[in-house]
Design a protein around this motif. Structure first.
Motif, PDB file in Angstrom:
ATOM      1  N   GLY A  86     -60.708  30.668 -49.662  1.00  0.00           N
ATOM      2  CA  GLY A  86     -60.620  29.525 -50.559  1.00  0.00           C
ATOM      3  C   GLY A  86     -61.842  29.334 -51.430  1.00  0.00           C
ATOM      4  N   ARG A 125     -58.496  26.380 -49.131  1.00  0.00           N
ATOM      5  CA  ARG A 125     -58.641  26.840 -47.759  1.00  0.00           C
ATOM      6  C   ARG A 125     -60.046  26.671 -47.203  1.00  0.00           C
ATOM      7  N   HIS A 183     -60.243  24.497 -44.312  1.00  0.00           N
ATOM      8  CA  HIS A 183     -59.645  24.980 -43.063  1.00  0.00           C
ATOM      9  C   HIS A 183     -60.695  25.639 -42.174  1.00  0.00           C
ATOM     10  N   SER A 228     -53.693  21.123 -51.012  1.00  0.00           N
ATOM     11  CA  SER A 228     -54.816  21.072 -50.075  1.00  0.00           C
ATOM     12  C   SER A 228     -56.096  20.606 -50.740  1.00  0.00           C
ATOM     13  N   SER A 279     -58.577  34.311 -49.599  1.00  0.00           N
ATOM     14  CA  SER A 279     -58.353  34.133 -48.165  1.00  0.00           C
ATOM     15  C   SER A 279     -59.214  33.017 -47.583  1.00  0.00           C
TER      16      SER A 279
END
Length: 370
Positions: free
Chosen positions: A306, A116, A119, A112, A304
């Motif tokens: 990132g 995160r 996201h 990624s 959680s």
């Protein structure tokens, strides 16, 4: 701007675009994942002259492409390397603009890339999408001017009305019109491909990404300006030839950084459209950045969200800005250590024509967040 290409309805979250940008910018520090279409940009032998127009192997190997992007890849294989170049430019500019912030456009060693954090529909994601799209416009526009692409050439922009009548117009300019159109087709393809239910959070994120992609493209388009060259005996400049020229990409980065600072918080309404959270402010235009989620706390590492945290980041003890130790370290304090600094010094110009410098070494203090 009317796109003279066939519209492609494309896909979901542009995480693959961001993945590309970072992989390029890290100069192979990250592993090239098999599912990332940005591996194209990492391969130095894949220059336009190596492509076979209409051939399948190149595009079929890029498994991260959406269906619409695959079709564009097959039609415009010589463009792919410049998409990679633009991605590299965008991510480097992102890291420059945020070098003194708690979030510094950092990358992580996984598929990624940004982790995160991307996201979350935050201001940071908004900026990253915008600068990414801007980088693609910049690279493709310039490649047109340099004759590297088969479907475009020098700019055909109309002569500016305020240009003096005795100045010539028509030097080979950067083709920002084509760069804008192609970037819109390719970059937005993934966002448009999936039809999320209107009013869903996924639909809101798609609209957010599309808005920020457009803001990035518009920044390059609007900042392009007229450049001129003088002609005449002994530099008299009795005649000028002018053309359209892209602005230095640093200006684009600074402009989008200002848009980041003034980004608008949005939410999805019942009609499936984004609306402002605070209606008292002016509605954002196509040139503004928008976000739908608050930014995570970048002070501490958080798996959680990132966030990588600021532990170990260098800070400036004397600064009261975001790069200062108090703000950068989030009040946790900092450690001080000595390090050697090497720099050129005592430079002298020698006739003719070079500059000779000595290499000086000094012991300096550095400060690192706890």
């Amino acid at each position: 701007m009317d796109v003279g290409m066939r519209q492609t309805h494309s896909a979901s979250a542009g995480v693959h675009l961001l993945l590309a940008l970072t992989l390029i910018a890290c100069n192979s520090q990250l592993l090239v994942q098999a599912n990332s279409w940005w591996s194209l940009a990492m391969n130095p032998i894949q220059r336009p002259e190596m492509y076979i127009i209409g051939a399948q192997p190149l595009c079929s190997q890029l498994t991260g492409l959406s269906q619409g992007q695959k079709k564009l890849c097959q039609l415009y294989q010589d463009h792919m390397v410049y998409i990679g170049d633009g991605a590299k430019t965008g991510i480097k500019e992102c890291q420059y603009q945020f070098r003194q912030r708690r979030w510094n456009c950092s990358t992580v060693d996984n598929t990624s890339v940004f982790g995160r954090v991307m996201h979350i529909g935050s201001r940071e994601a908004a900026f990253t999408y915008a600068i990414s799209a801007a980088g693609v416009v910049n690279a493709v526009s310039r490649a047109c001017r340099e004759g590297e692409l088969s479907t475009c050439g020098c700019s055909r922009a109309a002569r500016p009305r305020d240009l003096p009548r005795d100045w010539l117009w028509g030097g080979c300019g950067d083709n920002v019109n084509y760069g804008y159109r192609f970037a819109r087709e390719f970059v937005d393809a993934r966002e448009r491909e999936k039809n999320y239910p209107k009013g869903s959070i996924d639909h809101a994120r798609t609209l957010m990404n599309l808005q920020n992609n457009e803001a990035g493209r518009m920044a390059v388009y609007n900042l392009a300006n007229v450049a001129c060259k003088c002609h005449g005996v002994s530099g008299s400049c009795s005649l000028k030839t002018c053309w359209l020229q892209l602005a230095d990409f640093r200006r684009v980065g600074e402009f989008l950084k200002e848009k980041y600072d003034s980004a608008t918080a949005m939410r999805i309404n019942r009609r499936g459209k984004l609306e402002q959270v605070n209606q008292r402010f002016n509605a954002p235009t196509s040139e503004d950045l928008v976000y739908i989620d608050p930014s995570p706390d970048y002070c501490l590492r958080n798996e959680s969200t990132g966030s990588l945290g600021t532990h170990g980041r260098l800070c400036n003890k004397t600064s009261e800005g975001m790069d200062g130790c108090e703000l950068m370290c989030c009040g946790r304090g900092y450690d001080q250590f000595k390090t050697y600094k090497h720099e050129r010094c005592h430079c002298k110009f020698h006739w003719c024509c070079y500059v000779k410098c000595k290499r000086c070494t000094s012991l300096v203090d550095q400060f690192v967040c706890k």
